[in-house]
Design a protein around this motif. Structure first.
Motif, PDB file in Angstrom:
ATOM      1  N   GLY A 163       0.796  -1.219   0.000  1.00  0.00           N
ATOM      2  CA  GLY A 163       0.000   0.000   0.000  1.00  0.00           C
ATOM      3  C   GLY A 163       0.826   1.264   0.000  1.00  0.00           C
ATOM      4  N   GLY A 164       2.117   1.121   0.225  1.00  0.00           N
ATOM      5  CA  GLY A 164       3.003   2.273   0.273  1.00  0.00           C
ATOM      6  C   GLY A 164       3.470   2.718  -1.106  1.00  0.00           C
ATOM      7  N   SER A 165       4.374   3.699  -1.095  1.00  0.00           N
ATOM      8  CA  SER A 165       4.866   4.294  -2.333  1.00  0.00           C
ATOM      9  C   SER A 165       6.386   4.397  -2.318  1.00  0.00           C
ATOM     10  CB  SER A 165       4.285   5.700  -2.516  1.00  0.00           C
ATOM     11  OG  SER A 165       2.884   5.683  -2.625  1.00  0.00           O
ATOM     12  N   LEU A 166       6.947   4.368  -3.510  1.00  0.00           N
ATOM     13  CA  LEU A 166       8.362   4.634  -3.715  1.00  0.00           C
ATOM     14  C   LEU A 166       8.506   5.381  -5.028  1.00  0.00           C
ATOM     15  CD1 LEU A 166      10.151   1.248  -2.848  1.00  0.00           C
ATOM     16  CD2 LEU A 166      10.359   3.384  -1.581  1.00  0.00           C
ATOM     17  N   ARG A 167       9.563   6.165  -5.139  1.00  0.00           N
ATOM     18  CA  ARG A 167       9.891   6.792  -6.418  1.00  0.00           C
ATOM     19  C   ARG A 167      11.305   6.409  -6.804  1.00  0.00           C
ATOM     20  NH1 ARG A 167      10.282  13.000  -8.743  1.00  0.00           N
ATOM     21  NH2 ARG A 167      12.193  13.062  -7.501  1.00  0.00           N
ATOM     22  N   LEU A 168      11.424   5.757  -7.956  1.00  0.00           N
ATOM     23  CA  LEU A 168      12.724   5.392  -8.490  1.00  0.00           C
ATOM     24  C   LEU A 168      13.215   6.489  -9.431  1.00  0.00           C
ATOM     25  CD1 LEU A 168      12.164   1.623  -9.389  1.00  0.00           C
ATOM     26  CD2 LEU A 168      12.811   2.645  -7.196  1.00  0.00           C
ATOM     27  N   SER A 169      14.526   6.669  -9.444  1.00  0.00           N
ATOM     28  CA  SER A 169      15.158   7.610 -10.371  1.00  0.00           C
ATOM     29  C   SER A 169      16.217   6.887 -11.176  1.00  0.00           C
ATOM     30  CB  SER A 169      15.813   8.764  -9.605  1.00  0.00           C
ATOM     31  OG  SER A 169      14.857   9.507  -8.866  1.00  0.00           O
ATOM     32  N   CYS A 170      16.421   7.345 -12.382  1.00  0.00           N
ATOM     33  CA  CYS A 170      17.479   6.811 -13.250  1.00  0.00           C
ATOM     34  C   CYS A 170      18.214   8.003 -13.841  1.00  0.00           C
ATOM     35  CB  CYS A 170      16.899   5.940 -14.340  1.00  0.00           C
ATOM     36  SG  CYS A 170      18.094   5.470 -15.623  1.00  0.00           S
ATOM     37  N   ALA A 171      19.449   8.192 -13.409  1.00  0.00           N
ATOM     38  CA  ALA A 171      20.276   9.291 -13.905  1.00  0.00           C
ATOM     39  C   ALA A 171      21.156   8.787 -15.035  1.00  0.00           C
ATOM     40  CB  ALA A 171      21.128   9.857 -12.781  1.00  0.00           C
ATOM     41  N   ALA A 172      21.094   9.460 -16.160  1.00  0.00           N
ATOM     42  CA  ALA A 172      21.833   9.029 -17.346  1.00  0.00           C
ATOM     43  C   ALA A 172      22.996   9.963 -17.629  1.00  0.00           C
ATOM     44  CB  ALA A 172      20.906   8.987 -18.546  1.00  0.00           C
ATOM     45  N   SER A 173      24.068   9.382 -18.102  1.00  0.00           N
ATOM     46  CA  SER A 173      25.219  10.169 -18.553  1.00  0.00           C
ATOM     47  C   SER A 173      25.841   9.475 -19.754  1.00  0.00           C
ATOM     48  CB  SER A 173      26.248  10.326 -17.433  1.00  0.00           C
ATOM     49  OG  SER A 173      26.723   9.073 -17.003  1.00  0.00           O
ATOM     50  N   GLY A 174      26.513  10.261 -20.578  1.00  0.00           N
ATOM     51  CA  GLY A 174      27.188   9.699 -21.734  1.00  0.00           C
ATOM     52  C   GLY A 174      26.285   9.452 -22.930  1.00  0.00           C
ATOM     53  N   ILE A 175      25.000   9.845 -22.824  1.00  0.00           N
ATOM     54  CA  ILE A 175      24.094   9.714 -23.956  1.00  0.00           C
ATOM     55  C   ILE A 175      23.346  11.033 -24.135  1.00  0.00           C
ATOM     56  CG2 ILE A 175      23.756   7.252 -23.605  1.00  0.00           C
ATOM     57  CD1 ILE A 175      21.012   7.871 -22.392  1.00  0.00           C
ATOM     58  N   VAL A 176      22.815  11.223 -25.331  1.00  0.00           N
ATOM     59  CA  VAL A 176      21.940  12.373 -25.562  1.00  0.00           C
ATOM     60  C   VAL A 176      20.558  11.936 -25.083  1.00  0.00           C
ATOM     61  CG1 VAL A 176      21.089  14.047 -27.208  1.00  0.00           C
ATOM     62  CG2 VAL A 176      23.369  13.042 -27.512  1.00  0.00           C
ATOM     63  N   PHE A 177      20.321  12.188 -23.804  1.00  0.00           N
ATOM     64  CA  PHE A 177      19.168  11.612 -23.126  1.00  0.00           C
ATOM     65  C   PHE A 177      17.864  11.926 -23.833  1.00  0.00           C
ATOM     66  CE2 PHE A 177      17.010   9.804 -19.565  1.00  0.00           C
ATOM     67  CZ  PHE A 177      15.911  10.608 -19.309  1.00  0.00           C
ATOM     68  N   ARG A 178      17.707  13.153 -24.254  1.00  0.00           N
ATOM     69  CA  ARG A 178      16.397  13.578 -24.786  1.00  0.00           C
ATOM     70  C   ARG A 178      16.024  12.851 -26.071  1.00  0.00           C
ATOM     71  NH1 ARG A 178      20.027  17.570 -26.067  1.00  0.00           N
ATOM     72  NH2 ARG A 178      20.063  18.337 -28.215  1.00  0.00           N
ATOM     73  N   PHE A 179      16.984  12.243 -26.737  1.00  0.00           N
ATOM     74  CA  PHE A 179      16.698  11.525 -27.982  1.00  0.00           C
ATOM     75  C   PHE A 179      16.399  10.049 -27.744  1.00  0.00           C
ATOM     76  CE2 PHE A 179      17.222  15.215 -30.086  1.00  0.00           C
ATOM     77  CZ  PHE A 179      18.489  15.604 -30.477  1.00  0.00           C
ATOM     78  N   ASN A 180      16.554   9.608 -26.487  1.00  0.00           N
ATOM     79  CA  ASN A 180      16.421   8.191 -26.187  1.00  0.00           C
ATOM     80  C   ASN A 180      15.048   7.832 -25.636  1.00  0.00           C
ATOM     81  OD1 ASN A 180      19.040   6.202 -26.003  1.00  0.00           O
ATOM     82  ND2 ASN A 180      19.602   8.370 -26.119  1.00  0.00           N
ATOM     83  N   ALA A 181      14.437   6.812 -26.213  1.00  0.00           N
ATOM     84  CA  ALA A 181      13.332   6.150 -25.538  1.00  0.00           C
ATOM     85  C   ALA A 181      13.904   5.419 -24.333  1.00  0.00           C
ATOM     86  CB  ALA A 181      12.652   5.166 -26.470  1.00  0.00           C
ATOM     87  N   MET A 182      13.171   5.455 -23.226  1.00  0.00           N
ATOM     88  CA  MET A 182      13.661   4.887 -21.966  1.00  0.00           C
ATOM     89  C   MET A 182      12.615   3.958 -21.366  1.00  0.00           C
ATOM     90  SD  MET A 182      16.663   6.345 -21.469  1.00  0.00           S
ATOM     91  CE  MET A 182      16.932   5.951 -19.738  1.00  0.00           C
ATOM     92  N   GLY A 183      13.067   3.044 -20.537  1.00  0.00           N
ATOM     93  CA  GLY A 183      12.116   2.132 -19.921  1.00  0.00           C
ATOM     94  C   GLY A 183      12.550   1.650 -18.551  1.00  0.00           C
TER      95      GLY A 183
END
Length: 113
Positions: free
Chosen positions: A15-35
């Motif tokens: 019933g609780g919540s969590l927020r995961l983060s994924c920090a990217a480096s070395g790629i042009v992040f905005r052009f990448n589909a992510m999952g």
């Protein structure tokens, strides 16, 4: 060097919540589909959610209405907001740069009943 670093996993009650983060480096992040993918012991890795470079999202049926994927291109970061967590959500959660075919190292999420 392409690198994806997940954070935000942990132990939470059902019933609780969590927020995961994924920090990217070395790629042009905005052009990448992510999952986000997850793998529970004894199971195959499965898609949880994905987001296109344009912000179009897709979810596994098991998480629809509970999880929200998002991205902040200015911060080169992707998020997964997980609400109403269930014990069956317990798994290692992986960040995946779909366009570049690059995986993060994973972060453990454990949901207790």
């Amino acid at each position: 060097q392409v690198q994806l670093v997940e954070s935000g996993g942990g132990l939470v009650q059902a019933g609780g919540s969590l927020r995961l983060s994924c920090a990217a480096s070395g790629i042009v992040f905005r052009f990448n589909a992510m999952g986000w993918y997850r793998q529970a012991p004894g199971n195959q890795r499965e898609l949880v959610a994905q987001i296109s470079s344009g912000g179009i999202t897709k979810y596994a049926n098991s998480v629809k209405g509970r999880f929200t994927i998002s991205r902040d291109n200015a911060k080169n970061t992707m998020y997964l907001q997980m609400n109403s967590l269930k014990p069956e959500d317990t798994a290692i959660y992986y960040c995946y740069a779909i366009t570049m075919n690059v995986w993060g190292q994973g972060t453990q999420v454990t949901v207790s009943s």
